[in-house]
Design an enzyme around this catalytic site. Structure first.
Site: not given
Ligand code: NAI
Length: 630
Positions: A383, A402, A490, A513, A515-516
């Site tokens: 991503i 990273d 959640e 949640h 996003g995808g």
């Protein structure tokens, strides 16, 4: 006690690769100038009979009339046929011999040439039923025995009826007359044999397609006497997986059962006993209790990103490959991040809330373009790196950090530390994975290091951010806008209430949640995971598996492929190869990969081998699973 098995096998184009009468025509007519025309006519009649278009007796009569045949040609034909036994029948000579009590050859052809061919494979002469030529004193064929039921339509049905067979009866053949036995209620399964010829119009009548005899013989020997062609592979899809998964498995001729919800533990235990391929999403827990019952399971597809819900180690130890969809929804997350970034940097959320209350607040204060701004990406994986490319395309300066050395895409700038990154960027976007050590990766100290009025976004995992610290940073004005899609806790379902200290804070976007969660992502996941599992079943590929050693294999049209999964202990490869050597088997290619738990050996071998080697491979110590692909 297991039920008796009866295996009825057709001769022409099944036991042998050819139609014997067509070959006989070539031999008898070799000096005849009209040979081509007559042979074509004989072939057409044969096809009409096999497809059920012309009554069998009429076809037989017509073909014999067209053939000026002498006994000497029958002798020649026998020699040809002995060399034309179907490849998989040659390979399964041992199976045919050891099952000779159960095997019957029933054919509309002629015993005169069938008997010598099939008895050389151990078939009992008294189990062979076919027509018989009549000869005159010069040994010319003058007709056939018309007292034989096989000279007439539905002759096979009559013969099987008279045999009065008990137990389970399978018919293996390539023609309509073979199906008629099942149609008459005299067989349990009609298995359409397609190694030599595939008559598409007969597929609708078949219980399964047998591409080779191996598919039948292996399972007869190995799995409780049940045949195991592709159509016997059972797929269970849970939790409303996209319909393209169903379609893909259906096209593979697997049996697919699909549910829109998760099953409870007892229901799943009951179902999983018969299942070879399981598809789940995040709500189905696959633990040791469930796996104990998954004796036939070959692979599990997690139609999502995470696989925490699956005991992947236990699966590996049972030879069950697990696949997921690590980047099928990557683009969806990136698009949401990008959209939110623009909305936040323009202060749209606040203006929107005010206008809903009737407050017209037109001003340029706190409203800027994202072009030229510095975007800091933490976690440059699937991503993060995709966001990098797209953000740069709309004019942002991208910086990333990273923990592993990653290639900087485009003009992105790599930062050496997290603090270096967060201290220089205007927008911080988190895209790290959910490993435990990332818990509270961003807390009070990190917010303090950020620029004043920074935009902060977390679409990765909830525990990565200290929510209290974020709330403080928003309230203090340090963070000018925030978007949070993932939370430490959640709700389990849409019916549960959501509470967070982030609620009602200014210029803060909270999303559940999602996003995808796009239709495209669901479609991609359905396609991706199903394809991976089909490749594993059909080819042995494990590329993308989360618990198997990864191999991406070439295709193997000219060989058969033996897959051997074993515990990762030394010396197994040598033992596998010793079996091949003992049986004088030609290895065409071999691949070995191991991970901490298991070893995976894939061997492509010539098609000329004794089918019993699979059994022998299974007796090697530490073997978990072994199967042959063909
Ligand atoms: P990925 O595994 O491809 O990338 C994660 C990257 O983060 C790796 O390059 C890794 O080296 C790096 N990383 C890990 N810890 C780090 C640290 N402490 N500092 C810097 N870098 C670190 O994962 P992918 O597919 O890019 O997903 C990223 C995150 O997004 C995951 O947490 C995933 O669960 C989440 N996600 C959220 C979705 C949503 O609906 N909001 C949908 C899809 C993924």
């Amino acid at each position: 006690m297991t039920a008796r098995k009866n295996i009825i096998i057709d001769f022409d184009s099944t036991f042998t690769q050819v139609e014997a009468l067509d070959v006989l025509a070539t031999l008898c007519l070799k000096d005849n100038e009209k040979s081509d025309i007559i042979q074509r006519e004989i072939k057409l009649i044969t096809e009409d009979a096999m497809n059920g278009v012309m009554p069998f007796d009429e076809a037989l009569q017509k073909r014999i009339e067209l053939l000026p045949c002498n006994k000497k040609y029958i002798q020649e034909l026998i020699e040809v046929l002995k060399n034309k036994v179907s490849i998989s029948f040659q390979r399964n000579a041992h199976f045919l011999k050891t099952n000779s009590d159960s095997i019957y050859i029933i054919s509309g052809g002629f015993k005169n040439f069938i008997l010598p061919v099939v008895t050389s494979y151990g078939i009992k002469a008294e189990h062979v039923f076919a027509n018989e030529f009549l000869y005159d004193e010069k040994n010319d064929v003058i007709g056939f025995d018309t007292n034989n039921p096989l000279a007439f339509a539905k002759g096979k049905v009559e013969v099987v009826k008279a045999l009065n067979l008990n137990g389970i009866t399978y018919v293996i053949g390539d023609g309509f007359t073979d199906y008629e036995i099942k149609e008459a209620g005299l067989a349990d399964e009609f298995l359409l044999f397609t190694e030599n010829i595939k008559r598409e119009n007969l597929i609708q009548f078949a219980d399964a397609e047998l591409k080779t005899l191996d598919e039948f013989s292996m399972i007869q020997q190995d799995i409780n006497g049940k045949p195991f062609p592709k159509s016997k592979i059972k797929v269970l899809l849970l939790e409303n997986i996209h319909s393209n998964a169903f379609q893909l498995f259906d096209q593979e001729q697997f049996q697919v059962e699909s549910y829109s919800h998760a099953l409870n533990e007892n229901e799943l235990i009951e179902k999983i006993k018969d299942i070879h391929i399981l598809g789940i999403r995040s709500k189905t827990l696959i633990n040791e209790t469930i796996l104990k019952h998954a004796t036939k399971l070959m692979c599990i597809g997690a139609y999502c990103i995470g696989t925490n819900q699956i005991d992947t180690l236990q699966c590996a130890q049972m030879g069950i490959a697990v696949f997921n969809a690590p980047y099928s929804n990557t683009r969806s997350v990136v698009e949401l991040a990008l959209g939110e970034m623009i909305v936040l940097i323009r202060n749209v959320i606040t203006k929107n809330a005010k206008l809903h209350k009737g407050i017209w607040d037109k001003s340029v204060a706190n409203s800027v373009e994202i072009r030229g701004k510095k975007l800091g990406i933490i976690g440059y994986g699937n991503i993060g790196s995709q966001l990098s490319v797209i953000a740069e395309a709309i004019g942002m300066q991208v910086y990333f950090y990273d923990i592993i050395d990653k290639l900087a895409l485009g003009n992105a700038t790599k930062c050496n530390t997290l603090h270096e990154l967060i201290s220089i960027v205007d927008v911080v976007s988190l895209h790290v994975d959910g490993r435990d050590s990332n818990s509270h990766l961003i807390g009070k100290k990190e917010f303090e290091s950020m620029k004043q009025h920074v935009i902060f976004m977390n679409l990765s995992r909830g525990h990565v951010v200290d929510i209290e610290a974020l709330a403080e940073a928003i309230k203090s004005g340090k963070v000018a806008g925030a978007s949070v899609d993932v939370f430490p806790e959640e709700p389990n379902s849409n019916d549960d209430l959501f509470r967070s200290t982030l609620q009602h804070l200014p210029n803060t976007i909270l999303t559940p949640h999602i996003g995808g969660s796009t239709l495209e992502a669901q479609e991609n996941i359905g396609q991706f995971v199903s394809f991976k599992m089909a490749q594993f079943i059909n080819k042995g590929d494990t590329h993308g598996s989360v618990n198997f050693p990864e191999v991406q294999l070439p295709s193997f049209e000219h060989s058969h492929r033996l897959l051997h999964i074993h515990e990762n202990v030394p010396g197994i490869l040598a033992k596998i190869n010793a079996v091949y050597a003992t049986h004088d088997i030609n290895i065409q290619a071999q691949y070995l990969k191991t991970n901490e738990a298991i070893g995976y050996v894939i061997t492509d071998i010539g098609k000329d081998y004794e089918i019993d080697i699979v059994k022998e491979m299974r007796t090697i110590d530490h073997t978990i699973k072994c199967r042959m692909l063909y």
